[in-house]
Motif scaffolding. Structure first.
Motif, mmCIF file in Angstrom:
data_model
loop_
_atom_site.group_PDB
_atom_site.id
_atom_site.type_symbol
_atom_site.label_atom_id
_atom_site.label_comp_id
_atom_site.label_asym_id
_atom_site.label_seq_id
_atom_site.Cartn_x
_atom_site.Cartn_y
_atom_site.Cartn_z
ATOM 1 N N GLY A 165 0.812 -1.211 0.000
ATOM 2 C CA GLY A 165 0.000 0.000 0.000
ATOM 3 C C GLY A 165 0.844 1.258 0.000
ATOM 4 O O GLY A 165 0.552 2.230 -0.709
ATOM 5 N N THR A 166 1.907 1.265 0.790
ATOM 6 C CA THR A 166 2.803 2.428 0.832
ATOM 7 C C THR A 166 3.423 2.686 -0.529
ATOM 8 O O THR A 166 3.474 3.830 -1.009
ATOM 9 N N SER A 167 3.910 1.636 -1.177
ATOM 10 C CA SER A 167 4.540 1.781 -2.485
ATOM 11 C C SER A 167 3.552 2.288 -3.527
ATOM 12 O O SER A 167 3.878 3.175 -4.327
ATOM 13 N N ILE A 169 0.761 4.066 -3.072
ATOM 14 C CA ILE A 169 0.413 5.462 -2.823
ATOM 15 C C ILE A 169 1.547 6.385 -3.246
ATOM 16 O O ILE A 169 1.326 7.425 -3.878
ATOM 17 N N ALA A 170 2.782 6.006 -2.923
ATOM 18 C CA ALA A 170 3.930 6.835 -3.289
ATOM 19 C C ALA A 170 4.060 6.963 -4.800
ATOM 20 O O ALA A 170 4.401 8.045 -5.320
ATOM 21 N N ARG A 171 3.778 5.907 -5.534
ATOM 22 C CA ARG A 171 3.919 5.935 -6.990
ATOM 23 C C ARG A 171 2.758 6.653 -7.656
ATOM 24 O O ARG A 171 2.954 7.393 -8.634
ATOM 25 N N GLU A 172 1.559 6.433 -7.154
ATOM 26 C CA GLU A 172 0.383 7.039 -7.787
ATOM 27 C C GLU A 172 0.227 8.516 -7.418
ATOM 28 O O GLU A 172 -0.278 9.303 -8.216
ATOM 29 N N ASN A 173 0.646 8.917 -6.218
ATOM 30 C CA ASN A 173 0.487 10.300 -5.742
ATOM 31 C C ASN A 173 1.842 10.966 -5.545
ATOM 32 O O ASN A 173 2.045 11.729 -4.605
ATOM 33 N N ARG A 174 2.751 10.649 -6.433
ATOM 34 C CA ARG A 174 4.139 11.096 -6.287
ATOM 35 C C ARG A 174 4.254 12.616 -6.136
ATOM 36 O O ARG A 174 4.931 13.120 -5.248
ATOM 37 N N LYS A 175 3.604 13.385 -7.012
ATOM 38 C CA LYS A 175 3.744 14.845 -6.989
ATOM 39 C C LYS A 175 3.232 15.428 -5.684
ATOM 40 O O LYS A 175 3.902 16.277 -5.059
ATOM 41 N N GLU A 176 2.059 14.996 -5.242
ATOM 42 C CA GLU A 176 1.488 15.510 -3.994
ATOM 43 C C GLU A 176 2.403 15.227 -2.817
ATOM 44 O O GLU A 176 2.645 16.098 -1.962
ATOM 45 N N LEU A 177 2.948 14.022 -2.753
ATOM 46 C CA LEU A 177 3.793 13.651 -1.621
ATOM 47 C C LEU A 177 5.166 14.315 -1.693
ATOM 48 O O LEU A 177 5.747 14.654 -0.652
ATOM 49 N N ALA A 189 9.849 5.485 -0.275
ATOM 50 C CA ALA A 189 8.535 4.852 -0.113
ATOM 51 C C ALA A 189 8.166 4.033 -1.347
ATOM 52 O O ALA A 189 7.674 2.905 -1.241
ATOM 53 N N ALA A 190 8.421 4.592 -2.528
ATOM 54 C CA ALA A 190 8.105 3.871 -3.763
ATOM 55 C C ALA A 190 8.939 2.606 -3.894
ATOM 56 O O ALA A 190 8.466 1.585 -4.406
ATOM 57 N N GLU A 248 8.399 5.436 6.571
ATOM 58 C CA GLU A 248 7.730 5.970 5.389
ATOM 59 C C GLU A 248 6.233 5.647 5.423
ATOM 60 O O GLU A 248 5.397 6.490 5.084
ATOM 61 N N THR A 249 5.915 4.429 5.843
ATOM 62 C CA THR A 249 4.507 4.042 5.958
ATOM 63 C C THR A 249 3.800 4.862 7.022
ATOM 64 O O THR A 249 2.676 5.342 6.817
ATOM 65 N N MET A 250 4.450 5.041 8.161
ATOM 66 C CA MET A 250 3.843 5.826 9.244
ATOM 67 C C MET A 250 3.559 7.253 8.785
ATOM 68 O O MET A 250 2.483 7.810 9.057
ATOM 69 N N ALA A 251 4.506 7.875 8.079
ATOM 70 C CA ALA A 251 4.334 9.261 7.651
ATOM 71 C C ALA A 251 3.207 9.401 6.629
ATOM 72 O O ALA A 251 2.369 10.312 6.720
ATOM 73 N N ILE A 252 3.174 8.493 5.646
ATOM 74 C CA ILE A 252 2.126 8.557 4.623
ATOM 75 C C ILE A 252 0.761 8.280 5.241
ATOM 76 O O ILE A 252 -0.237 8.937 4.902
ATOM 77 N N CYS A 253 0.686 7.333 6.150
ATOM 78 C CA CYS A 253 -0.596 7.024 6.801
ATOM 79 C C CYS A 253 -1.073 8.201 7.651
ATOM 80 O O CYS A 253 -2.271 8.512 7.696
ATOM 81 N N LYS A 254 -0.156 8.875 8.311
ATOM 82 C CA LYS A 254 -0.546 10.053 9.095
ATOM 83 C C LYS A 254 -1.054 11.158 8.180
ATOM 84 O O LYS A 254 -2.052 11.825 8.468
#
Length: 329
Positions: A165-167, A169-177, A189-190, A248-254
């Motif tokens: 899931g982390t990978s 999200i990082a790949r699909e929402n790369r610009k936002e993150l 993360a990716a 990385e997972t903790m930060a993206i989930c937060k």
């Protein structure tokens, strides 16, 4: 209305009443928490599994191979043959199916898997491609049954929660993150995609001697634990603070207000092993460069609890994978 993701277990139980003709050669059939089917062919057993990739677009071929190979590996068998169905949205670029198959070919070769068939079509109503894989493997002797966990068994978990899931999200929402965390963070993360295969640790665990293994996918570690308990008719006691989670997972989930324990979990392996052997298994895995931890135990009593601050609290089953919250915004 049904939520996105896996169909709830109470509905699945109704579906299991419609399974066609009985066949005595079927050693392992459908069930909640069952990753594969196993069919006897005399001295050898053929193991089969099927899974779709519905949440990813980038690297969808990579996920299709490894998610299906993982389901074979938990039986103690090696994945050998792969069939793939590719469903494309209308007006897709002609290069899209070529790229998907190129990725599938590359990853299959890494694992020694032959691609033996499939189907490709443009499907109305899709907003992204969907790849459905069917993997076959074989082994001598009986498979490690996913419903064979015993009361008192320790639960060993490999690697980290929410890797897939982390990978994604990082790949699909790369610009936002990248705007929030920076490019280096998003690249790390990716790159968690590199940990998706559990074939190496499943082989180690099978050789070590374990009672059951399960590959958590939708609903993450939390749902995977419930599925293991369901299949063996047991309860679970989980220690959330012992569950390894990458920063990385903790930060993206937060950032997205997600529960990392209910985030798409391919890349981790859940193992039921005799309590007295759990530490030795963790050390064996570590000697092969595989991170692992003891995160709980199976109970004869059919309760599902988490120990938080020394107190038992309910450990609910996720209604849906947290990934869908990100893509439904």
């Amino acid at each position: 209305m049904l939520p996105a993701g896996k169909v709830p277990s109470e509905i699945l139980e109704k579906l299991f009443r419609t399974l066609g003709s009985e066949d005595e050669r079927v050693l392992v059939g459908p069930g909640i928490g069952i990753d594969f089917a196993a069919i006897s062919f005399g001295d050898k057993v053929v193991v089969a599994s099927t899974d779709p990739i519905t949440g990813a677009v980038e690297d969808i071929g990579f996920y299709a191979v490894h998610v299906n190979a993982n389901d074979i590996a938990v039986s103690g068998a090696r994945p050998r043959w792969f069939l793939v169905t590719i469903l494309l949205p209308e007006n897709s670029d002609e290069e899209l199916p070529v790229r998907i198959m190129r990725d599938i070919d590359r990853e299959a070769k890494k694992l020694g898997i032959s691609i033996v068939g499939g189907h490709t079509e443009v499907t109305p109503g899709l907003d992204r491609p969907i790849v459905v894989g069917t993997m076959l493997g074989e082994k001598e002797g009986n498979p490690i049954r996913p419903n064979n966990a015993k009361p008192g068994d320790a639960i060993v978990m490999t690697k980290w929660a929410g890797l897939e899931g982390t990978s994604i999200i990082a790949r699909e929402n790369r610009k936002e993150l990248e705007d929030v965390f920076g490019r280096d963070f998003v690249e790390r993360a990716a790159s968690l995609l590199d940990y998706i295969s559990i074939v190496p640790e499943a082989i180690v665990a099978a050789e070590f001697g374990v009672n059951a293994m399960h590959d958590p996918t939708e609903g993450g570690i939390a749902n995977g634990l419930h599925e293991m308990a369901d299949s063996s008719g047991l309860g679970i006691r989980v220690y959330p603070e012992k569950i390894p989670i990458r920063k990385e997972t903790m930060a993206i989930c937060k950032f997205y207000d997600l529960n990392p324990l209910a985030l798409l979990g391919s890349g981790s392996l859940l193992i039921a092993v005799k309590r007295d052997h759990a530490r030795a298994l963790v050390e064996r895995l570590a000697s092969r460069g595989i991170n692992a931890a003891v995160i709980g135990e199976f109970l004869a009593e059919k309760k599902r609890v988490a120990v938080v601050n020394g107190e038992e609290r309910p450990f609910p089953r996720p209604r849906s994978d947290e990934l869908w919250k990100v893509f439904k915004r």
